[in-house]
Scaffold this active site. Structure first.
Site, PDB file in Angstrom:
ATOM      1  N   HIS A 157      -9.426  -8.395  -8.266  1.00 23.87           N
ATOM      2  CA  HIS A 157     -10.121  -7.163  -7.907  1.00 23.87           C
ATOM      3  C   HIS A 157     -11.539  -7.078  -8.493  1.00 23.87           C
ATOM      4  CE1 HIS A 157      -6.672  -5.940  -5.808  1.00 23.87           C
ATOM      5  NE2 HIS A 157      -6.029  -5.300  -6.767  1.00 23.87           N
ATOM      6  N   HIS A 231      -7.359   1.211  -3.023  1.00 20.78           N
ATOM      7  CA  HIS A 231      -6.107   0.860  -3.691  1.00 20.78           C
ATOM      8  C   HIS A 231      -5.225   2.073  -3.980  1.00 20.78           C
ATOM      9  CE1 HIS A 231      -3.390  -1.558  -6.119  1.00 20.78           C
ATOM     10  NE2 HIS A 231      -4.138  -2.631  -5.931  1.00 20.78           N
ATOM     11  N   GLU A 378      -3.135  -2.319   1.288  1.00 17.33           N
ATOM     12  CA  GLU A 378      -4.565  -2.565   1.156  1.00 17.33           C
ATOM     13  C   GLU A 378      -5.072  -3.396   2.344  1.00 17.33           C
ATOM     14  OE1 GLU A 378      -4.994  -4.253  -2.986  1.00 17.33           O
ATOM     15  OE2 GLU A 378      -2.837  -3.846  -2.843  1.00 17.33           O
TER      16      GLU A 378
END
Length: 412
Positions: A157, A231, A378
């Site tokens: 991420h 998210h 996602e």
């Protein structure tokens, strides 16, 4: 299959070309704070518009002392609260089939929770690169770039200080029909090891059809890689009410990308047929999650990317598709009657079943979160794409525009 939504997007025309990517969600949350006049915008939104509002209030400070704001977007019976810290969707409230309003996303009660090492990216905007990059390393135009590692041997991420740990600049851009908020962030060259200065804007748009649009845009001054996503962790029974194993999920995907023991894709695009990953028909999440499948063992449940069945080319850079928004998934909770339908312009969907929630996190309601108490869906390009030539490209170059949308629509 539901009719594809048409949503008002508050974006400059020059930023509506390459990388078409969009996100929409339906919500309901209690409004609060001082009223802020909405900026002039597209007047094509549906409904009477009499209930659309955008308000703001102070909400503490980031660890470096930067003030954080909390914005409330409300329209009809939907409300969401958005923090400028991480672009977080903190709460999202919507009625169930009996008219009872609940917050249906997981989160923290204050900024400190989102800034802590314990935060599993609750509700955050993810960048520069959503999901994992193997070894934190990739090559672009003959140069190898090394990113900091924050997920065992890999980068997750965007690195240890990603977009989820930044304070974004917020501007209201709605009108009388829709509530909308534009968030902007500039990531300098070398940030977390990535090349190029990346200018990013994300617009949350809430209409009166229980849809929230999340529209991503980005430009760069040097070749780089980009994979933005949102998210949010969902529990359609209500935040803090327990497991999502009884939720039924459908994913419009005939294939997925298997992973190794560190959750990096092997490069294979494997059929879901005959595996626990076949969600082409709506299936209870808990029905097969405990099977002795090696892929489930690697992730301690579902933590994989599905290759969506798309009519277009998956909105790769340079795509000429004008409106490649397609239905990707549907989540239904039999108890509340709520249904979440997702449309996206992205080629992939990461389904994470909340496997690493371990009872040590206290959420917005004061309840603790345990394994499977929420799930993330996602929309994205595939994990580790910079190292996987067979995957859709995530490269972005000067003169190109990353332009992405995903739609989450809540019905009862």
């Amino acid at each position: 299959m539901r009719e594809r939504p048409t949503l008002p997007l508050f974006t400059a025309p020059a930023l509506r070309r390459r990388w078409p990517l969009v996100a929409v969600v339906s919500v309901g949350v209690l409004a609060g704070g001082a009223a802020v006049p909405a900026a002039a915008g597209d007047d094509s939104g549906g409904g009477s518009g009499s209930d659309a509002s955008t308000t703001v209030e102070p909400f503490g400070t980031a660890p470096d002392g930067t003030p954080v704001e909390r914005w409330t977007l409300a329209n009809g019976d939907m409300t969401i609260r958005v923090l400028t810290y991480g672009g977080v969707i903190q709460t999202l409230e919507v009625p169930d089939q009996h008219g009872e309003v609940d917050n249906v996303v997981l989160g923290f009660a204050d900024v400190a929770g989102y800034a802590s090492d314990a935060d599993p990216y609750f509700g955050s905007l993810i960048g520069r690169y959503g999901n994992r990059i193997a070894g934190g390393q990739f090559e672009l135009d003959g140069t190898t770039y090394q990113l900091p590692l924050n997920d065992g041997p890999n980068t997750l991420h965007g690195g240890p200080v990603g977009f989820d740990d930044q304070v974004w600049t917020a501007t209201p851009v709605g009108d009388e029909d829709v509530a909308a908020l534009r968030l902007e962030l500039v990531s300098p060259a070398g940030d977390q090891g990535f090349p190029g200065t990346l200018s990013t804007a994300v617009t949350y748009t809430l209409d009166d059809e229980r849809r929230l649009s999340v529209h991503y845009e980005a430009t760069t001054d040097a070749p780089t890689v980009v994979n933005l996503t949102q998210h949010t962790y969902w529990n359609l029974s209500g935040e803090g009410t327990g497991t999502i194993n009884d939720h039924h999920l459908r994913i419009d995907a005939s294939a997925y990308t298997p992973v190794d023991e560190t959750l990096i894709p092997t490069g294979e695009i494997a059929p879901v047929e005959g595996t626990p990953f076949d969600f082409r028909e709506s299936t209870a999440i808990g029905e097969r999650i405990r099977e002795s499948d090696q892929q489930l063992l690697y992730g301690q449940g579902y933590d994989h990317n599905w290759v969506l069945d798309r009519d277009d080319d998956g909105a790769r850079p340079g795509s000429d598709a004008e409106d490649p928004l397609e239905e990707a998934a549907e989540l239904h909770d039999p108890e509340s009657g709520r249904t979440l339908t997702i449309w996206t312009t992205e080629p992939g969907l990461q389904f994470y079943s909340g496997n690493f929630l371990d009872g040590t996190i206290v959420g917005t309601s004061g309840r603790t979160y345990r394994q499977g108490d929420g799930l993330a869906l996602e929309t994205q390009h595939f994990p580790d794409s910079p190292n996987q030539p067979g995957f859709p490209s995530t490269e972005l170059r000067p003169g190109e525009v990353y332009d992405s949308t995903t739609v989450f629509e809540l019905g009862d």
